[in-house]
Design a protein around this motif. Structure first.
Motif, short mmCIF file in Angstrom:
data_model
loop_
_atom_site.label_atom_id
_atom_site.label_comp_id
_atom_site.label_asym_id
_atom_site.label_seq_id
_atom_site.Cartn_x
_atom_site.Cartn_y
_atom_site.Cartn_z
N PRO A 161 0.84 -1.21 0.00
CA PRO A 161 0.00 0.00 0.00
C PRO A 161 0.87 1.26 0.00
O PRO A 161 1.97 1.27 0.58
CB PRO A 161 -0.79 -0.12 1.31
CG PRO A 161 -0.72 -1.56 1.69
CD PRO A 161 0.59 -2.05 1.17
N LEU A 162 0.39 2.30 -0.63
CA LEU A 162 1.15 3.54 -0.70
C LEU A 162 1.40 4.12 0.69
O LEU A 162 2.44 4.74 0.94
CB LEU A 162 0.42 4.56 -1.57
CG LEU A 162 0.28 4.19 -3.06
CD1 LEU A 162 -0.44 5.31 -3.81
CD2 LEU A 162 1.64 3.94 -3.68
N PHE A 192 0.88 1.13 -10.43
CA PHE A 192 -0.06 1.44 -9.36
C PHE A 192 -1.29 0.53 -9.50
O PHE A 192 -1.80 0.32 -10.61
CB PHE A 192 -0.48 2.91 -9.42
CG PHE A 192 0.61 3.87 -9.06
CD1 PHE A 192 0.84 4.20 -7.73
CD2 PHE A 192 1.42 4.43 -10.03
CE1 PHE A 192 1.86 5.07 -7.38
CE2 PHE A 192 2.44 5.30 -9.70
CZ PHE A 192 2.66 5.63 -8.36
N VAL A 193 -1.74 -0.01 -8.37
CA VAL A 193 -2.85 -0.96 -8.38
C VAL A 193 -3.83 -0.63 -7.25
O VAL A 193 -3.48 0.06 -6.29
CB VAL A 193 -2.35 -2.42 -8.21
CG1 VAL A 193 -1.49 -2.84 -9.37
CG2 VAL A 193 -1.58 -2.58 -6.88
N GLU A 194 -5.04 -1.13 -7.40
CA GLU A 194 -6.05 -1.05 -6.34
C GLU A 194 -5.98 -2.36 -5.56
O GLU A 194 -6.05 -3.44 -6.14
CB GLU A 194 -7.44 -0.85 -6.93
CG GLU A 194 -7.61 0.43 -7.74
CD GLU A 194 -7.51 1.68 -6.87
OE1 GLU A 194 -7.83 1.60 -5.67
OE2 GLU A 194 -7.11 2.73 -7.42
N LEU A 199 -7.74 1.20 -0.76
CA LEU A 199 -6.31 1.46 -0.71
C LEU A 199 -5.68 1.31 -2.09
O LEU A 199 -6.04 0.42 -2.86
CB LEU A 199 -5.61 0.50 0.26
CG LEU A 199 -5.94 0.62 1.73
CD1 LEU A 199 -5.22 -0.46 2.53
CD2 LEU A 199 -5.56 2.00 2.27
N ARG A 200 -4.76 2.20 -2.37
CA ARG A 200 -3.95 2.08 -3.60
C ARG A 200 -2.58 1.56 -3.21
O ARG A 200 -2.08 1.84 -2.12
CB ARG A 200 -3.82 3.43 -4.30
CG ARG A 200 -5.11 3.97 -4.88
CD ARG A 200 -4.80 5.06 -5.88
NE ARG A 200 -4.21 4.52 -7.10
CZ ARG A 200 -3.40 5.20 -7.91
NH1 ARG A 200 -3.01 6.43 -7.58
NH2 ARG A 200 -2.93 4.66 -9.02
N GLY A 201 -2.01 0.80 -4.12
CA GLY A 201 -0.72 0.22 -3.83
C GLY A 201 0.23 0.36 -5.01
O GLY A 201 -0.15 0.80 -6.10
#
Length: 406
Positions: A161-162, A192-194, A199-201
């Protein structure tokens, strides 16, 4: 004839067992002396407690954040109102204005153009270090990208996660706005992924094998070939006067002989209660602290990593069970984990350029302490002078002396 057959079977069994024997997978390893749950008595070591850039790190981090806020302003200065209500964001527990005034060698205060409000700008010395810091960030962009890639590659799904990455940016040495400019700071292996729950990761996709610092060092010395399930001992650095009990030393000897499981390898089938799983955790902590520019971190900040790196619930106990590898410092009422190897002689972990920049800021912190002390002394002298002048106007009976008239 019967005796001959018995002898043949006795010789035949071990020969065929060696031919058919294959290397056991990591999860099949256990240790005869299973002594993982051990209690190590903590012993204070003044050497590690005195490493200045470690124990001042907590103080330095908000200073640099506020410095960046001022340096990013087009005018190079800001009114106190721009940061007065952002103390929580900068991790400042007192009034921001009071905090800035504690460091006159870094922040210069002056009266603003409107309403006589206090404004702040960087001192010439601090501004010079800021320019040097930006050059280091520019020169070390590839290094920072590699450190971030390694951190993500150690996670279970190769994604973090970011918010976790942002929490590790200070330790990795990344600039605060590193993730704000992915087109410059990241390459095609990042995406970048969900990851759910809003949360974004950031994920890493790469087929290249990653070697840990420990593996690279051992290969350089010719004591490790990099084969799967090959034993690799950790470098140990006992503190002066620290003695382990005999049964713990025996367990440690057997522990060192176990196969080394790289933090970048699959660990899903390891038995969590086995000592080889313990060795994998210790190897992860060793690699993690090796990636950090100060080779240390607040222990509580590492607890949030458990979920994403497959660490046990009591991962913090690993620092205590291996006092020859890690030192726990309680200076400034903060529990800080330190990798001993990085501070012993010719270490395999090189000093990062951003660390030298931070040391220069620490020099200004110490100069600020001297300036404040000098001001306090001068104020006492002035107050004492005023008191003496007042006493000159008092007679021996305690009454005021009448002014003489012509």
């Amino acid at each position: 004839m019967l005796l001959k057959n018995r002898c043949f079977r006795a010789l035949k069994a071990p020969i065929f067992s060696l031919l058919l024997q294959t290397k056991k997978p990591p999860y099949a390893y256990t240790q005869k002396q299973g002594y993982v749950d051990v209690y190590m008595k903590w012993k204070k070591d003044p050497y590690y407690d005195s490493i200045e850039h470690i124990y001042r790190s907590i103080e330095l981090k908000p200073i640099i954040s506020l410095k960046n806020c001022i340096a990013r302003d087009p005018n190079g200065c800001i009114p106190i109102s721009a940061v007065s209500k952002r103390g929580l964001e900068f991790d400042v527990s007192i009034k921001v204005a009071k905090f800035l005034r504690q460091y006159p060698a870094i922040f210069e205060e002056f009266t603003g153009p409107n309403y006589n409000l206090p404004w702040f700008r960087l001192t010439p010395e601090a501004a010079g270090i800021d320019r040097e810091e930006r050059r280091v960030y520019e020169d070390c962009r590839e290094d920072f990208k590699d450190r971030l890639k390694k951190l993500i590659s150690m996670s279970k799904e190769k994604v973090l996660p970011l918010k976790i990455i942002r929490g590790m940016q200070w330790y990795l040495g990344l600039p605060e706005d590193f993730l704000h400019h992915p087109e410059i700071n990241l390459d095609g292996s990042f995406r970048f992924v969900e990851i759910g729950d809003g949360l974004r990761g950031l994920a890493v996709e790469s087929e290249d094998r990653v070697l840990s610092v420990l593996q690279k060092t051992a290969m350089t010395k010719g004591i490790y070939s990099g084969q799967p399930m090959e034993a690799l001992a950790f470098p140990l650095f006992p503190s002066k006067g620290l003695r382990l009990r005999c049964k713990i030393e025996n367990w440690l000897d057997e522990f060192q002989k176990l196969p080394y499981v790289s933090p970048y390898e699959d660990y899903s089938r390891l038995d969590p209660s086995s000592d080889i799983a313990e060795k994998r955790v210790v190897g992860f902590l060793h690699e993690l602290l090796s990636l950090f520019v100060e080779h240390s971190a607040e222990r509580k900040k590492l607890l949030c990593l458990k979920k994403y790196f497959g660490l046990p619930q009591k991962v913090h106990k690993a620092f205590e069970r291996h006092p020859h590898m890690f030192y726990i410092s309680f200076r400034n009422k903060t529990c800080t984990a330190i990798l001993k190897e990085a501070y012993n002689g010719k270490s395999a972990t090189e000093k990062h350029p951003i660390l030298w920049v931070r040391k220069k800021y620490i020099t200004l912190i110490k100069e600020s302490e001297g300036l404040l002390k000098h001001r306090r002394v001068n104020n006492r002298v002035v107050e004492r002078g005023k008191l003496d002048l007042d006493l000159d106007n008092v007679d021996e009976n305690g009454g005021e002396m009448a002014e003489s008239t012509l």
